[in-house]
Enzyme design. Structure first.
Site, PDB file in Angstrom:
ATOM      1  N   LYS A 112       0.830  -1.211   0.000  1.00 51.47           N
ATOM      2  CA  LYS A 112       0.000   0.000   0.000  1.00 51.47           C
ATOM      3  C   LYS A 112       0.870   1.269   0.000  1.00 51.47           C
ATOM      4  O   LYS A 112       0.444   2.312  -0.494  1.00 51.47           O
ATOM      5  CB  LYS A 112      -0.931   0.020   1.213  1.00 51.47           C
ATOM      6  CG  LYS A 112      -1.798  -1.226   1.405  1.00 51.47           C
ATOM      7  CD  LYS A 112      -2.952  -1.281   0.430  1.00 51.47           C
ATOM      8  CE  LYS A 112      -4.026  -2.305   0.792  1.00 51.47           C
ATOM      9  NZ  LYS A 112      -3.587  -3.707   0.971  1.00 51.47           N
TER      10      LYS A 112
HETATM   11  C1  LIG Z   1      -4.221  -4.906   0.564  1.00 44.92           C
HETATM   12  C2  LIG Z   1      -3.429  -6.166   0.569  1.00 44.92           C
HETATM   13  C3  LIG Z   1      -3.677  -7.215  -0.346  1.00 44.92           C
HETATM   14  C4  LIG Z   1      -4.828  -7.197  -1.325  1.00 44.92           C
HETATM   15  O1  LIG Z   1      -4.675  -6.229  -2.318  1.00 44.92           O
HETATM   16  P1  LIG Z   1      -5.945  -5.769  -3.209  1.00 44.92           P
HETATM   17  O2  LIG Z   1      -5.468  -4.592  -3.941  1.00 44.92           O
HETATM   18  O3  LIG Z   1      -6.996  -5.436  -2.204  1.00 44.92           O
HETATM   19  O4  LIG Z   1      -6.337  -6.900  -4.058  1.00 44.92           O
HETATM   20  C5  LIG Z   1      -2.850  -8.321  -0.323  1.00 44.92           C
HETATM   21  N1  LIG Z   1      -1.836  -8.406   0.557  1.00 44.92           N
HETATM   22  C6  LIG Z   1      -1.576  -7.436   1.460  1.00 44.92           C
HETATM   23  C7  LIG Z   1      -0.457  -7.616   2.421  1.00 44.92           C
HETATM   24  C8  LIG Z   1      -2.353  -6.273   1.501  1.00 44.92           C
HETATM   25  O5  LIG Z   1      -2.097  -5.309   2.389  1.00 44.92           O
END
Ligand SMILES: *Cc1c(COP(=O)(O)O)cnc(C)c1O
Length: 460
Positions: free
Chosen positions: A104
């Site tokens: 993120k």
């Molecule tokens: C947010 C997240 C995901 C999923 O990603 P999306 O964009 O919601 O499909 C997978 N792994 C981790 C560690 C995350 O923080």
């Protein structure tokens, strides 16, 4: 995207109606242009990519913003996004070197720069209010800490995050970051945020904003690392690579879909889920059937415990030939019947868009963490392990398979301990994170109390 669209995304957290699928014209990237980007530092590649996607920021400003967002200091890596070989044709694309150890940060650090830029230009302020069960909230706080003109009010479920996640968020001492732990579960925290945002007079008076995953600037910033991964994994024009993406909300892999649509030579986009396999089922059958909260399992890859993927609509829009009425009809089907059926289009999923899918279980996760560590010495987090498990099922000879590393193992150490019998160690600079003083306001699940707190602490 018209001028001011980025501002709308910032304050609304989502594209205005009609632009839900993102800008209609994504500029194609020609093979020659792609070759000229080899060897660019990540920040400058981000400038090249984003100048084709976020067209309402003047070039010289955009270059400054990407250079401020993607530094080796912030990302704890010279390469920002390192590519590491594993075995059997797989490599790991390291998206988790940022301050919160999850992917993120890749988009949020850029978004933090854009927020400050837009707010300074307009001479205004914004109060971000959100709820988090972990990764998004902490990434937003780290991106916006100390930024001018913006404050963050982040609600989290009291006592329901890991010790590491709590320490990450609550140890921030910046005056513009406010952690509110509510005595309830995530959905109740989310309901408070919805109630506050639904009070239009309050929302306008305190200029409330959001940072959620349906945000075009975030999706656009993520497109860059697909280009970066391709450039690092290939050495000649047109060479194909595949990507495997651990998925929940369809945000990350949507960016891969957009990169492919821009002309990046991507063979397969492999979507990996955990036991919450709504998306895996769609790509296997053509039927999309989101599940109610009580049928959403709590798993050991918790950031993928999602049964209603908020970014999926944008992909469906492309799938049905960019026909907004058709999309509307499908969502009406879903509201009535609990599902919609696109099985007639199933042959296109892979042939036209490169999509395939697979699912992973708790046992798969543990076995993958263990076997990968034994075979290569590389330790992966449970979400990335779901990706590696599914990637192994779809790798093809001669086509590099890049697995997106969505978090570092230290963030989910309990599961590492279950797999290996010992915890994962955090990077050196975070070794004493859990012993730092914490700053958090604990409250009952009461929208009026949260509202009073915001009124007392909002940026004006
Ligand atoms: C947010 C997240 C995901 C999923 O990603 P999306 O964009 O919601 O499909 C997978 N792994 C981790 C560690 C995350 O923080």
């Amino acid at each position: 995207m018209g001028h001011g669209a980025v501002c709308a995304f910032l304050t609304e957290g989502r594209a205005p109606e009609g632009a839900r699928a993102g800008p209609g014209e994504r500029r194609q990237v020609w093979a020659g242009r792609l070759e000229s980007w080899r060897g660019l530092p990540y920040a400058d590649l981000a400038f090249e990519g984003l100048s084709r996607l976020a067209t309402d920021i003047p070039a010289e400003d955009l270059r400054r913003l990407t250079r401020a967002a993607y530094t080796p200091q912030i990302f704890n890596s010279e390469d920002i996004v390192p590519l590491r070989p594993l075995n059997d044709g797989l490599s790991l694309l390291g998206l988790s070197e940022g301050p919160t150890l999850a992917f993120k940060d890749m988009a949020m650090q850029f978004l933090g720069q854009v927020f400050e830029y837009v707010l300074t230009q307009r001479g205004t302020t914004l109060n971000i209010v959100g709820a988090t069960s972990g990764d998004t909230g902490s990434a937003a706080e780290y991106a916006l800490r100390g930024k001018h003109g913006v404050a963050v009010f982040m609600l989290s479920p009291h006592g329901r995050m890991s010790a590491f996640q709590r320490a990450q968020m609550y140890s921030l001492q910046d005056e513009n970051i406010h952690n509110i732990a509510v005595r309830g579960v995530f959905d109740e925290a989310q309901d408070i945020v919805k109630a506050l945002a639904g009070d239009l007079a309050f929302k306008a008076k305190y200029r409330l904003g959001a940072v959620n995953s349906i945000n075009w600037a975030r999706i656009a910033a993520q497109v860059v690392y697909y280009f970066h991964g391709w450039l690092r994994a290939t050495d000649k024009p047109g060479q194909q690579v595949s990507f495997t993406v651990p998925s929940g909300n369809f945000g990350n892999i949507l960016s891969g879909h957009i990169a492919r649509g821009m002309g990046l030579p991507v063979r397969r986009l492999v979507l990996a889920t955990n036991e919450n396999n709504v998306l895996e089922e769609f790509f296997r059958t053509g039927i999309y059937r989101p599940r109610p909260a009580e049928q959403t399992y709590a798993t050991s890859s918790p950031s993928m415990d999602i049964s209603r993927a908020s970014n999926f609509e944008r992909f469906v829009f492309d799938l049905v030939g960019r026909d907004a009425d058709r999309v509307k009809a499908l969502w009406a089907d879903m509201a009535r019947d609990g599902f919609f059926d696109l099985s007639a289009l199933k042959p296109q999923f892979e042939a036209q868009y490169g999509f395939v899918s697979g699912a992973s279980s708790h046992e798969d996760r543990l076995a993958t963490i263990r076997s990968l560590y034994d075979e290569t010495g590389v330790l992966v987090d449970p979400h990335t392990a779901d990706g590696v498990k599914v990637a192994r099922e779809h790798v093809e000879p001669g086509v590099p398979m890049l697995v997106l590393e969505t978090a570092l193992p230290a963030k989910f150490s309990e599961t590492i301990e279950a797999a290996l019998g010992r915890p994962a160690t955090p990077p050196g600079n975070l070794a004493n994170l859990e012993s730092l003083p914490q700053r958090v306001e604990v409250m009952d699940c009461d929208a009026a109390a949260v509202r009073r707190y915001i009124e007392a602490h909002a940026k004006v």
